[in-house]
Design a protein around this motif. Structure first.
Motif, PDB file in Angstrom:
ATOM      1  N   ARG B   4       0.980  -1.137   0.065  1.00 14.13           N
ATOM      2  CA  ARG B   4      -0.192   0.020   0.032  1.00 14.13           C
ATOM      3  C   ARG B   4       0.971   1.197   0.083  1.00 14.13           C
ATOM      4  O   ARG B   4       2.036   0.965   0.285  1.00 14.13           O
ATOM      5  CB  ARG B   4      -0.742   0.035   1.206  1.00 14.13           C
ATOM      6  N   LYS B   5       0.369   2.378  -0.485  1.00 13.55           N
ATOM      7  CA  LYS B   5       1.103   3.564  -0.533  1.00 13.55           C
ATOM      8  C   LYS B   5       1.592   4.007   1.199  1.00 13.55           C
ATOM      9  O   LYS B   5       0.539   3.687   1.888  1.00 13.55           O
ATOM     10  CB  LYS B   5       0.467   4.546  -1.014  1.00 13.55           C
ATOM     11  N   PRO B   6       2.621   4.569   1.511  1.00 10.44           N
ATOM     12  CA  PRO B   6       2.855   4.913   2.799  1.00 10.44           C
ATOM     13  C   PRO B   6       2.178   6.051   3.288  1.00 10.44           C
ATOM     14  O   PRO B   6       2.451   6.972   2.631  1.00 10.44           O
ATOM     15  CB  PRO B   6       4.396   5.196   2.707  1.00 10.44           C
ATOM     16  N   THR B   7       1.333   6.023   4.215  1.00  9.78           N
ATOM     17  CA  THR B   7       0.815   7.243   4.710  1.00  9.78           C
ATOM     18  C   THR B   7       1.118   7.420   6.110  1.00  9.78           C
ATOM     19  O   THR B   7       0.654   8.707   6.412  1.00  9.78           O
ATOM     20  CB  THR B   7      -0.790   7.088   4.754  1.00  9.78           C
ATOM     21  N   PHE B   8       1.504   6.554   6.997  1.00  8.14           N
ATOM     22  CA  PHE B   8       1.753   6.990   8.308  1.00  8.14           C
ATOM     23  C   PHE B   8       3.221   6.972   8.731  1.00  8.14           C
ATOM     24  O   PHE B   8       3.883   6.929   9.614  1.00  8.14           O
ATOM     25  CB  PHE B   8       1.359   5.673   9.254  1.00  8.14           C
ATOM     26  N   ASN B   9       3.889   7.900   7.830  1.00 13.81           N
ATOM     27  CA  ASN B   9       5.266   8.288   7.904  1.00 13.81           C
ATOM     28  C   ASN B   9       5.237   9.266   8.785  1.00 13.81           C
ATOM     29  O   ASN B   9       4.571  10.443   8.837  1.00 13.81           O
ATOM     30  CB  ASN B   9       5.867   8.428   6.425  1.00 13.81           C
ATOM     31  N   GLN B  10       6.352   9.403   9.443  1.00 13.64           N
ATOM     32  CA  GLN B  10       7.081  10.710  10.396  1.00 13.64           C
ATOM     33  C   GLN B  10       8.149  11.278   9.868  1.00 13.64           C
ATOM     34  O   GLN B  10       8.379  12.534  10.273  1.00 13.64           O
ATOM     35  CB  GLN B  10       6.855   9.985  11.913  1.00 13.64           C
ATOM     36  N   GLN B  11       9.058  10.530   9.209  1.00 17.36           N
ATOM     37  CA  GLN B  11      10.041  11.178   8.469  1.00 17.36           C
ATOM     38  C   GLN B  11      10.037  11.028   7.005  1.00 17.36           C
ATOM     39  O   GLN B  11       9.352   9.852   6.465  1.00 17.36           O
ATOM     40  CB  GLN B  11      11.213  10.585   9.139  1.00 17.36           C
ATOM     41  N   ILE B  12      10.573  11.828   6.206  1.00 19.99           N
ATOM     42  CA  ILE B  12      10.874  11.520   4.931  1.00 19.99           C
ATOM     43  C   ILE B  12      12.246  11.604   4.527  1.00 19.99           C
ATOM     44  O   ILE B  12      13.009  12.122   5.425  1.00 19.99           O
ATOM     45  CB  ILE B  12      10.318  12.691   3.949  1.00 19.99           C
ATOM     46  N   LEU B  13      12.455  10.837   3.553  1.00 21.74           N
ATOM     47  CA  LEU B  13      13.947  10.714   3.107  1.00 21.74           C
ATOM     48  C   LEU B  13      14.079  11.391   1.762  1.00 21.74           C
ATOM     49  O   LEU B  13      13.199  11.088   0.828  1.00 21.74           O
ATOM     50  CB  LEU B  13      14.343   9.019   3.106  1.00 21.74           C
ATOM     51  N   ILE B  14      15.193  12.102   1.371  1.00 22.27           N
ATOM     52  CA  ILE B  14      15.393  12.593   0.317  1.00 22.27           C
ATOM     53  C   ILE B  14      16.660  12.102  -0.251  1.00 22.27           C
ATOM     54  O   ILE B  14      17.601  12.205   0.361  1.00 22.27           O
ATOM     55  CB  ILE B  14      15.348  14.257   0.285  1.00 22.27           C
ATOM     56  N   ASP B  15      16.612  11.546  -1.512  1.00 22.83           N
ATOM     57  CA  ASP B  15      17.750  10.728  -1.960  1.00 22.83           C
ATOM     58  C   ASP B  15      18.267  11.735  -3.270  1.00 22.83           C
ATOM     59  O   ASP B  15      17.759  11.885  -4.220  1.00 22.83           O
ATOM     60  CB  ASP B  15      17.577   9.598  -2.454  1.00 22.83           C
ATOM     61  N   PRO B  16      19.464  12.169  -2.918  1.00 22.57           N
ATOM     62  CA  PRO B  16      19.996  13.422  -4.081  1.00 22.57           C
ATOM     63  C   PRO B  16      20.658  12.595  -5.066  1.00 22.57           C
ATOM     64  O   PRO B  16      21.300  13.448  -5.804  1.00 22.57           O
ATOM     65  CB  PRO B  16      20.697  14.364  -3.327  1.00 22.57           C
TER      66      PRO B  16
END
Lengths: 86, 171
Positions: B4-16
């Protein structure tokens, strides 16, 4: 006997309370949107596009008509990191 | 894995990490949602073939379309970017007026018809691109050319007339 004006004071107070909360809420939505009218009935497509606007301009309701994206736009899409449910 | 699509996240990760050099680089379209909506029918008029190619490629490759259809995707991006560059060069004030009006009106096209007609006229005169809504019934006026927009907050003023592109006389 005509209606004394004291009896209508509670109604005036009730109307004033409704008015203050309504105006306050509308003002908050106005300022939160950067001075624009707020957006209603936002579906998933609109949410996705508004997210893209924030990645492009830094502001949720920011708009730009630059044909070329700023450097780093290709790689700043966030991955949502959930904790495991175990 | 992720079903399922993640909706309960508390952090985000940005991959540059950028794409590898074997994939040709293309500059992404930098227009945000309101200008894109405003220019959408013109992008459709100019880029119909590339867009159809991309959609066909994605349909034929279910599940791996994002990887297999990179070439068609690059073509779509370049074509859309060219339309926005041309509109910026020739019709900037009408374009800005229209998308500012859209931004103030919940991105609803029927609230902003007068500005849209002015933009259509300018784009048709300079870029020869015309807005057509597909599959409109033949016996009534197309939706964007009607003088009376029934859901708009305020009626269209009587002096604002829709712009109808004249077809050249085919002899």
């Amino acid at each position: 006997m005509p209606v004394p004006f004291e009896t209508l004071i509670p109604y005036v107070i009730i109307t004033a309370m409704f008015g203050v909360t309504g105006a306050g809420l509308s003002g908050i939505r106005h300022y939160a949107g950067g001075g624009k009218k707020h957006r209603w009935s936002i579906d998933t497509w609109d949410r996705q596009m508004m997210d893209r606007d924030r990645r492009l301009t830094g502001v949720l309701r920011g708009q730009t008509d630059n044909p070329i994206a700023p450097a780093g736009f290709e790689v700043n899409q966030p991955w949502r990191a959930e904790k495991r449910f175990s | 894995m992720a079903a399922r699509k993640p909706t309960f996240n508390q952090q985000i990760l940005i991959d540059p990490t950028p794409l590898p050099d074997s994939i040709p680089k293309v500059k992404e379209v930098g227009a945000s949602s309101a200008p894109l909506l405003s220019a959408a029918f013109f992008i459709g008029a100019r880029c119909k073939d590339y867009n159809d190619d991309y959609m066909q490629c994605k349909t034929e490759n279910p599940g791996k379309g994002e990887f297999e259809c990179l070439k068609e995707g690059r073509r779509v991006t370049r074509c859309a970017r060219s339309v926005i560059e041309d509109i910026n060069k020739s019709c900037l004030e009408q374009f800005r007026a229209h998308w500012t009006c859209l931004e103030n009106n919940n991105h609803q096209l029927w609230q902003c018809r007068p500005d849209e007609w002015k933009l259509n006229k300018c784009v048709f005169d300079n870029l020869k691109l015309e807005k057509t809504i597909p599959d409109q019934p033949k016996q009534s006026t197309p939706l964007h050319l009607r003088q009376k927009q029934i859901y708009a907050h305020s009626p269209v003023p009587a002096w604002e007339k829709p712009f109808i592109a004249e077809k050249p006389q085919s002899s």
